[in-house]
Design an enzyme around this catalytic site. Structure first.
Site, PDB file in Angstrom:
ATOM      1  N   ALA A  67       0.823  -1.213   0.000  1.00 47.08           N
ATOM      2  CA  ALA A  67       0.000   0.000   0.000  1.00 47.08           C
ATOM      3  C   ALA A  67       0.860   1.267   0.000  1.00 47.08           C
ATOM      4  O   ALA A  67       2.074   1.186   0.160  1.00 47.08           O
ATOM      5  CB  ALA A  67      -0.910  -0.032   1.221  1.00 47.08           C
ATOM      6  N   HIS A  83      -7.672  -7.301   6.324  1.00 52.21           N
ATOM      7  CA  HIS A  83      -7.886  -7.211   4.873  1.00 52.21           C
ATOM      8  C   HIS A  83      -7.195  -8.384   4.173  1.00 52.21           C
ATOM      9  O   HIS A  83      -7.792  -9.054   3.320  1.00 52.21           O
ATOM     10  CB  HIS A  83      -7.322  -5.868   4.383  1.00 52.21           C
ATOM     11  CG  HIS A  83      -7.632  -5.546   2.956  1.00 52.21           C
ATOM     12  ND1 HIS A  83      -6.667  -5.486   1.973  1.00 52.21           N
ATOM     13  CD2 HIS A  83      -8.804  -5.252   2.342  1.00 52.21           C
ATOM     14  CE1 HIS A  83      -7.234  -5.155   0.817  1.00 52.21           C
ATOM     15  NE2 HIS A  83      -8.532  -5.002   1.012  1.00 52.21           N
ATOM     16  N   ASP A  84      -5.941  -8.639   4.549  1.00 53.82           N
ATOM     17  CA  ASP A  84      -5.210  -9.787   3.971  1.00 53.82           C
ATOM     18  C   ASP A  84      -5.919 -11.097   4.302  1.00 53.82           C
ATOM     19  O   ASP A  84      -6.014 -11.988   3.451  1.00 53.82           O
ATOM     20  CB  ASP A  84      -3.779  -9.846   4.526  1.00 53.82           C
ATOM     21  CG  ASP A  84      -2.877  -8.801   3.879  1.00 53.82           C
ATOM     22  OD1 ASP A  84      -3.282  -8.250   2.838  1.00 53.82           O
ATOM     23  OD2 ASP A  84      -1.783  -8.546   4.408  1.00 53.82           O
TER      24      ASP A  84
END
Ligand SMILES: *[C@@H]1O[C@H](CO)[C@@H](O)[C@H](O)[C@H]1NC(C)=O
Ligand SMILES: *[C@@H]1O[C@H](CO)[C@@H](O)[C@H](O)[C@H]1NC(C)=O
Length: 264
Positions: A67, A83-84
């Site tokens: 990111a 999120h991962d």
């Protein structure tokens, strides 16, 4: 995408009713993954992650290393880990399609913005929220599309492309195909034309040959006729001569030839 859209997403994610009133059974991994991503508060998720509970789920995370840079070190790692977790386990369960990915991305924005609430200074809060949105955009962008095809399903052949990029590519492919077909058609037309021309040429050649033959035949005929005429003439001349000779002979043999000179 407009910023207001982002907030609408976030609001939608926040307003989403809890799908589970209680934690699903451990053997129901699909329900469990959804519960961990969308129902648990972030600290509760971190506790599950710490315990790898259950170990059968994929807990790998690189913590947002892809990111945008995070120069003020806002603590985005927990949100990124969830999120991962979402990406990895949705992939594992064959559910990583456009709607699932969007929900996971929206949850990231919710988690990061919650993190931003902890910022003490108003300006750092604004900066944090800006960065949270940048993260969200990053995971929604072409660079991190997760390989979704036009139907929103994972397509390994379209790795890393967003729906928009895929649509554009499909459009281009269609265009290319149409162009190819057009070219083919034109080629065929050209070929047909060529063949027709060749046919025409062949016909003309044939006609020419026929004409030449005709001419030759006529010439031959004419020649023969001339030869015949000549022969006839010669024959006539010969006959004439013969007659003359005969006359002379007759004259020479005649008795009255002595009187010819006496004629007036
Ligand atoms: C998993 O849990 C969900 C939600 O609680 C439920 O609808 C589903 O039937 C469960 N599946 C299995 C295989 O138990
Ligand atoms: C877990 O997910 C990561 C990221 O998607 C992937 O690279 C890894 O292969 C997965 N591990 C297993 C054991 O499936």
């Amino acid at each position: 995408m407009k910023l207001s859209t982002v907030f609408a997403f976030a609001a939608g994610a926040l307003a989403m009713p809890a799908s589970y009133s209680a934690e699903p059974l451990k053997n129901n991994e699909t329900a469990l993954v959804d519960y961990y991503i969308f129902n648990l508060a972030l600290p509760e998720f971190l506790a599950k992650r710490e315990a790898k509970d259950p170990p059968s789920l994929n807990w790998t995370s690189d913590g947002c290393t892809n990111a945008p840079a995070n120069p003020f070190n806002f603590d985005f790692t927990p949100g990124c880990q969830r999120h991962d977790f979402g990406y990895a386990n949705y992939r594992k369960q064959g559910r990583f399609e456009i709607h699932g990915k969007r929900r996971i991305d929206e949850q990231l924005l919710v988690d990061l913005r919650n993190q931003c609430k902890k910022a003490t200074h108003v300006w750092s809060k604004v900066g944090c929220e800006g960065l949270a949105e940048a993260y969200f955009f990053f995971y929604r962008s072409d660079a991190f599309g997760g390989g979704l095809d036009a139907t929103g399903h994972v397509n390994p052949g379209l790795n890393g492309m967003s729906l928009k990029a895929v649509r554009e590519r499909k459009g281009k492919e269609k265009e290319a195909k149409e162009e190819e077909e057009k070219e083919k058609e034109e080629e065929e037309k050209e070929k047909e034309k060529e063949e027709k021309e060749k046919e025409k040429e062949a016909k003309e050649e044939e006609e020419k040959e026929e004409e030449a033959k005709d001419k030759e035949a006529k010439e031959k005929e004419l020649k023969e006729k001339k030869a015949e005429e000549k022969e006839a003439k010669e024959k006539k001349a010969e006959e004439k001569k013969a007659k003359k000779r005969e006359r002379r002979e007759r004259f020479e043999k005649s008795w009255w030839r002595y009187f010819v000179f006496l004629l007036p």
